[in-house]
Motif scaffolding. Structure first.
Motif, PDB file in Angstrom:
ATOM      1  N   LEU A  67      40.598  38.758  36.106  1.00  8.45           N
ATOM      2  CA  LEU A  67      39.450  38.180  36.801  1.00  8.45           C
ATOM      3  C   LEU A  67      39.407  38.901  38.151  1.00  8.45           C
ATOM      4  O   LEU A  67      40.363  38.812  38.915  1.00  8.45           O
ATOM      5  CB  LEU A  67      39.714  36.690  36.987  1.00  8.45           C
ATOM      6  N   THR A  68      38.339  39.640  38.399  1.00  8.14           N
ATOM      7  CA  THR A  68      38.296  40.432  39.638  1.00  8.14           C
ATOM      8  C   THR A  68      37.119  40.014  40.520  1.00  8.14           C
ATOM      9  O   THR A  68      36.122  39.480  40.019  1.00  8.14           O
ATOM     10  CB  THR A  68      38.136  41.942  39.338  1.00  8.14           C
ATOM     11  N   GLN A 246      42.837  32.485  36.168  1.00  6.37           N
ATOM     12  CA  GLN A 246      43.118  33.217  34.932  1.00  6.37           C
ATOM     13  C   GLN A 246      44.599  33.557  34.927  1.00  6.37           C
ATOM     14  O   GLN A 246      45.085  34.259  35.828  1.00  6.37           O
ATOM     15  CB  GLN A 246      42.274  34.493  34.875  1.00  6.37           C
ATOM     16  N   GLY A 247      45.333  33.052  33.934  1.00  6.92           N
ATOM     17  CA  GLY A 247      46.767  33.327  33.855  1.00  6.92           C
ATOM     18  C   GLY A 247      47.012  34.803  33.583  1.00  6.92           C
ATOM     19  O   GLY A 247      46.336  35.415  32.759  1.00  6.92           O
ATOM     20  N   ARG A 248      47.993  35.380  34.305  1.00  2.00           N
ATOM     21  CA  ARG A 248      48.337  36.798  34.165  1.00  2.00           C
ATOM     22  C   ARG A 248      49.857  36.928  34.073  1.00  2.00           C
ATOM     23  O   ARG A 248      50.594  36.008  34.434  1.00  2.00           O
ATOM     24  CB  ARG A 248      47.834  37.601  35.396  1.00  2.00           C
ATOM     25  N   ARG A 255      43.106  34.291  40.877  1.00  2.00           N
ATOM     26  CA  ARG A 255      42.431  33.066  41.314  1.00  2.00           C
ATOM     27  C   ARG A 255      41.263  33.450  42.218  1.00  2.00           C
ATOM     28  O   ARG A 255      41.458  34.122  43.241  1.00  2.00           O
ATOM     29  CB  ARG A 255      43.387  32.169  42.111  1.00  2.00           C
ATOM     30  N   ILE A 256      40.079  33.010  41.825  1.00  2.00           N
ATOM     31  CA  ILE A 256      38.901  33.215  42.676  1.00  2.00           C
ATOM     32  C   ILE A 256      38.333  31.841  42.996  1.00  2.00           C
ATOM     33  O   ILE A 256      38.004  31.066  42.087  1.00  2.00           O
ATOM     34  CB  ILE A 256      37.815  34.065  41.955  1.00  2.00           C
ATOM     35  N   LYS A 268      30.540  31.447  48.776  1.00  3.55           N
ATOM     36  CA  LYS A 268      31.413  32.553  49.194  1.00  3.55           C
ATOM     37  C   LYS A 268      32.593  32.583  48.223  1.00  3.55           C
ATOM     38  O   LYS A 268      33.164  31.522  47.905  1.00  3.55           O
ATOM     39  CB  LYS A 268      31.911  32.265  50.610  1.00  3.55           C
ATOM     40  N   ALA A 269      32.946  33.768  47.732  1.00  2.00           N
ATOM     41  CA  ALA A 269      34.077  33.868  46.794  1.00  2.00           C
ATOM     42  C   ALA A 269      35.257  34.529  47.483  1.00  2.00           C
ATOM     43  O   ALA A 269      35.105  35.548  48.167  1.00  2.00           O
ATOM     44  CB  ALA A 269      33.670  34.669  45.568  1.00  2.00           C
ATOM     45  N   GLU A 270      36.449  33.949  47.310  1.00  2.00           N
ATOM     46  CA  GLU A 270      37.670  34.511  47.919  1.00  2.00           C
ATOM     47  C   GLU A 270      38.786  34.508  46.884  1.00  2.00           C
ATOM     48  O   GLU A 270      38.881  33.583  46.077  1.00  2.00           O
ATOM     49  CB  GLU A 270      38.110  33.659  49.107  1.00  2.00           C
TER      50      GLU A 270
END
Ligand SMILES: Cc1cc2nc3c(=O)[nH]c(=O)nc-3n(C[C@H](O)[C@H](O)[C@H](O)COP(=O)(O)O)c2cc1C
Ligand SMILES: Cc1ncc(COP(=O)(O)O)c(C=O)c1O
Length: 274
Positions: A67-68, A246-248, A255-256, A268-270
């Motif tokens: 997840l980017t 999203q588990g990695r 995490r977003i 706002k996305a962080e």
């Protein structure tokens, strides 16, 4: 009050049949690695009064993703829709089940599962009894957190924000869509989460309301057969934050978190540290 025994493992391994018909995921017993496991059986130390599995040994690596920041849409509702569609398509059991956390005025937390019954920028809605613990807590402190535990996809969505009661007309419209038996069930459990004398009390009350509002022969009349109880209806959690997890591998999850200062504001996305 005696304290419960903590799971402790002795040296002696005992082979315990779990479910030879339908093999389950296997986890290592003492001194074993996952590779030594036999499908359908688990070697665990299990004194009769202790659980068959030591939860400390249960773990999976999350290999999906990523997840980017570049890959996510500006609107978190669009991402929620995509993820929700994924779990529905995958056939995940209860894809719309979410954990709802509330807190009383004194700060005491409480959590339980409810079903998501709609979402939009206005909020994530669910239906319940207004006099339940959640109803009383929301009356005192109208804020909540939601967790969607989508383990099958190694995903989690968390929502926080203020909570509003839905207009009665919206609750009534939803109530009409519920199966006849569930509508009676709402009446029969008028005091949800209060202590009752036994199952009999509940079934007696169900029989009473069923004779008060019998099931119509004509399907066209069904939706109006049972009135909306004054103590039952919907809430919406108005999202102030929505976090996608999203588990990695190696617990370096993606995490977003989206946040907006006001319901009318821009998201706002962080990225958050896992
Ligand atoms: C999968 C699942 C879905 C549930 N959905 C609802 C729901 O939509 N509304 C509801 O009131 N209770 C639902 N429940 C029951 C609640 O978890 C809870 O037992 C009940 O609402 C009482 O909660 P309280 O502690 O807030 O009074 C559900 C339970 C499960 C396991
Ligand atoms: C007590 C209670 N109320 C409401 C619901 C939501 O169910 P429905 O899909 O029938 O509206 C559930 C679901 O499990 C429930 O247990």
């Amino acid at each position: 009050m005696s304290s419960l025994p903590f799971v402790s493992l002795s040296d002696k391994a005992v082979a315990v049949p779990l479910n030879p018909v339908r093999p389950t995921v296997q986890y290592p017993g003492p001194g074993e690695t996952a590779k030594t496991q036999v499908r359908g059986w688990s070697a665990v130390n299990r004194p009769a009064d202790q659980p068959a599995h030591d939860p400390a040994r249960l773990r999976a690596s999350y290999e999906r993703g990523p997840l980017t920041e570049q890959g996510v849409p500006a609107d978190p509702l669009a991402l929620f829709t995509a993820w929700f569609e994924d779990v529905v398509a995958e056939g995940l059991s209860e894809p719309n089940a979410m954990v709802l956390a509330t807190a009383a005025a004194d700060g005491a937390p409480n959590a339980r599962t409810v079903l998501l019954k709609g979402y939009s920028p206005a909020g994530f809605r669910f239906f319940t009894n207004f006099t339940s613990a959640k109803g009383l807590e929301l009356a005192e402190n109208p804020r909540a957190a939601l967790v969607f535990p989508w383990h099958a996809r190694a995903r989690q969505v968390r929502v926080t924000g203020p909570v509003e009661r839905l207009p009665e007309a919206e609750s009534a419209a939803y109530f009409r869509t519920r199966p006849y038996g569930s509508r009676l069930g709402a009446w029969a459990s008028e005091h949800q989460s209060s202590v009752i004398s036994g199952r009999d009390e509940l079934e007696r009350r169900y029989t009473e309301v069923a004779s008060q509002w019998p099931e119509p022969d004509n399907l066209d009349d069904d939706a109006d057969a049972v009135p909306l109880p004054a103590f039952w209806g919907g809430y919406r959690v108005v999202p102030a934050t929505i976090e996608f997890w999203q588990g990695r591998p190696n617990r370096l999850h993606d995490r977003i978190r989206y946040s907006r200062p006001l319901p009318s504001g821009r998201w706002k996305a962080e990225r958050l540290s896992p």
